[in-house]
Design a protein around this motif. Structure first.
Motif, PDB file in Angstrom:
ATOM      1  N   PRO A  76      -6.821  -4.545 -11.706  1.00 40.12           N
ATOM      2  CA  PRO A  76      -6.281  -3.877 -12.898  1.00 40.12           C
ATOM      3  C   PRO A  76      -4.810  -3.506 -12.709  1.00 40.12           C
ATOM      4  O   PRO A  76      -4.309  -3.422 -11.588  1.00 40.12           O
ATOM      5  N   ALA A  77      -4.142  -3.252 -13.812  1.00 38.46           N
ATOM      6  CA  ALA A  77      -2.727  -2.908 -13.826  1.00 38.46           C
ATOM      7  C   ALA A  77      -2.450  -1.581 -13.143  1.00 38.46           C
ATOM      8  O   ALA A  77      -3.346  -0.756 -12.945  1.00 38.46           O
ATOM      9  N   GLY A  78      -1.183  -1.384 -12.838  1.00 38.29           N
ATOM     10  CA  GLY A  78      -0.746  -0.129 -12.264  1.00 38.29           C
ATOM     11  C   GLY A  78       0.732   0.095 -12.489  1.00 38.29           C
ATOM     12  O   GLY A  78       1.472  -0.828 -12.842  1.00 38.29           O
ATOM     13  N   SER A  79       1.161   1.323 -12.272  1.00 42.88           N
ATOM     14  CA  SER A  79       2.569   1.680 -12.442  1.00 42.88           C
ATOM     15  C   SER A  79       3.417   1.046 -11.348  1.00 42.88           C
ATOM     16  O   SER A  79       3.020   1.001 -10.184  1.00 42.88           O
ATOM     17  N   ASP A  80       4.559   0.577 -11.730  1.00 43.52           N
ATOM     18  CA  ASP A  80       5.538  -0.008 -10.808  1.00 43.52           C
ATOM     19  C   ASP A  80       5.014  -1.201 -10.025  1.00 43.52           C
ATOM     20  O   ASP A  80       5.508  -1.497  -8.942  1.00 43.52           O
ATOM     21  N   PHE A  81       4.002  -1.898 -10.534  1.00 45.45           N
ATOM     22  CA  PHE A  81       3.494  -3.079  -9.832  1.00 45.45           C
ATOM     23  C   PHE A  81       4.551  -4.179  -9.768  1.00 45.45           C
ATOM     24  O   PHE A  81       4.491  -5.045  -8.919  1.00 45.45           O
ATOM     25  N   VAL A  82       5.521  -4.140 -10.661  1.00 40.28           N
ATOM     26  CA  VAL A  82       6.564  -5.157 -10.679  1.00 40.28           C
ATOM     27  C   VAL A  82       7.486  -4.993  -9.480  1.00 40.28           C
ATOM     28  O   VAL A  82       7.960  -5.966  -8.922  1.00 40.28           O
ATOM     29  N   ARG A  83       7.724  -3.777  -9.035  1.00 39.74           N
ATOM     30  CA  ARG A  83       8.746  -3.496  -8.037  1.00 39.74           C
ATOM     31  C   ARG A  83       8.231  -3.065  -6.669  1.00 39.74           C
ATOM     32  O   ARG A  83       8.998  -2.930  -5.749  1.00 39.74           O
ATOM     33  N   ARG A  84       6.994  -2.807  -6.522  1.00 36.19           N
ATOM     34  CA  ARG A  84       6.507  -2.178  -5.289  1.00 36.19           C
ATOM     35  C   ARG A  84       6.085  -3.181  -4.227  1.00 36.19           C
ATOM     36  O   ARG A  84       5.934  -4.362  -4.494  1.00 36.19           O
ATOM     37  N   GLU A  85       5.891  -2.668  -3.034  1.00 35.21           N
ATOM     38  CA  GLU A  85       5.328  -3.455  -1.937  1.00 35.21           C
ATOM     39  C   GLU A  85       3.810  -3.266  -1.978  1.00 35.21           C
ATOM     40  O   GLU A  85       3.312  -2.210  -2.379  1.00 35.21           O
ATOM     41  N   TYR A  86       3.095  -4.277  -1.535  1.00 32.86           N
ATOM     42  CA  TYR A  86       1.636  -4.219  -1.527  1.00 32.86           C
ATOM     43  C   TYR A  86       1.141  -4.216  -0.091  1.00 32.86           C
ATOM     44  O   TYR A  86       1.760  -4.830   0.777  1.00 32.86           O
ATOM     45  N   PRO A  87       0.007  -3.550   0.159  1.00 35.79           N
ATOM     46  CA  PRO A  87      -0.523  -3.530   1.524  1.00 35.79           C
ATOM     47  C   PRO A  87      -0.809  -4.957   2.006  1.00 35.79           C
ATOM     48  O   PRO A  87      -1.504  -5.720   1.320  1.00 35.79           O
ATOM     49  N   PRO A  88      -0.280  -5.331   3.163  1.00 35.80           N
ATOM     50  CA  PRO A  88      -0.531  -6.674   3.689  1.00 35.80           C
ATOM     51  C   PRO A  88      -2.025  -6.968   3.840  1.00 35.80           C
ATOM     52  O   PRO A  88      -2.453  -8.109   3.644  1.00 35.80           O
ATOM     53  N   GLU A  89      -2.818  -5.937   4.140  1.00 34.95           N
ATOM     54  CA  GLU A  89      -4.265  -6.125   4.285  1.00 34.95           C
ATOM     55  C   GLU A  89      -4.901  -6.569   2.966  1.00 34.95           C
ATOM     56  O   GLU A  89      -5.836  -7.356   2.958  1.00 34.95           O
TER      57      GLU A  89
END
Length: 129
Positions: A76-89
Motif C-alpha cells: 500500500p501507499a505511504g508518505s514520501d515513498f517517492v523520496r525515501r530509502e527502503y529497508p534493504p531487507e
C-alpha cells in the motif's frame, strides 16, 4: 492458487490504501461463495508503524519472514515513498518472492517500493505519479 496474502507496510503508511487491501483480502466472504485468504499485515520497520494521519499507528506481530509464504504481496501507499530509502531487507524479500513466482501489487505510491527493488526493470508500468 492464490490463498496466502500479505500486505507489507512501511512507516508513514496511508490507512485508506491499507484499508482497501484489508477489505479485499482480509474479510472472510467464503459464505458468499468467494475465496478465503490467509491474510496478514506485515511490518517492514518494527512492530508498530506510524501513518500519515496524525497519531494513528498500526501494530502487527508479523515481520518480513511472513512474506516467504505469501502467494501475493501487496504494497500500500505511504508518505514520501517517492523520496525515501527502503529497508534493504524488504527489497531483498520482494526480489526473493518474485523469483519464486509470488505475485506483487502496489497501491498508488507503493509502486516506488517495487521500482526500488528492481521489479519493474524492463517492464511497462502505469502510475499516476
Amino acid at each position: 492458487m492464490l490463498r496466502n496474502v500479505a500486505a507489507v507496510l512501511l512507516d508513514g503508511a496511508h490507512p485508506f490504501e491499507l484499508g482497501v487491501v484489508c477489505e479485499v483480502f482480509g474479510i472472510d466472504r467464503s459464505d458468499e461463495g468467494l475465496p478465503g485468504y490467509d491474510f496478514a499485515v506485515v511490518s517492514a520497520e518494527g512492530p508498530t508503524l506510524g501513518t500519515h494521519v496524525g497519531g494513528l499507528t498500526v501494530s502487527t506481530p508479523y515481520g518480513l519472514e511472513r512474506l516467504e509464504e505469501a502467494d501475493l504481496i501487496a504494497v500500500p501507499a505511504g508518505s514520501d515513498f517517492v523520496r525515501r530509502e527502503y529497508p534493504p531487507e524488504l527489497l531483498d524479500a520482494l526480489r526473493r518472492a518474485t523469483d519464486r513466482g509470488t505475485r506483487v501489487l502496489s497501491v498508488c505510491s507503493g509502486v516506488f517500493v517495487l521500482g526500488a527493488a528492481g521489479l519493474l526493470d524492463g517492464r511497462r508500468c502505469a502510475v499516476h505519479w
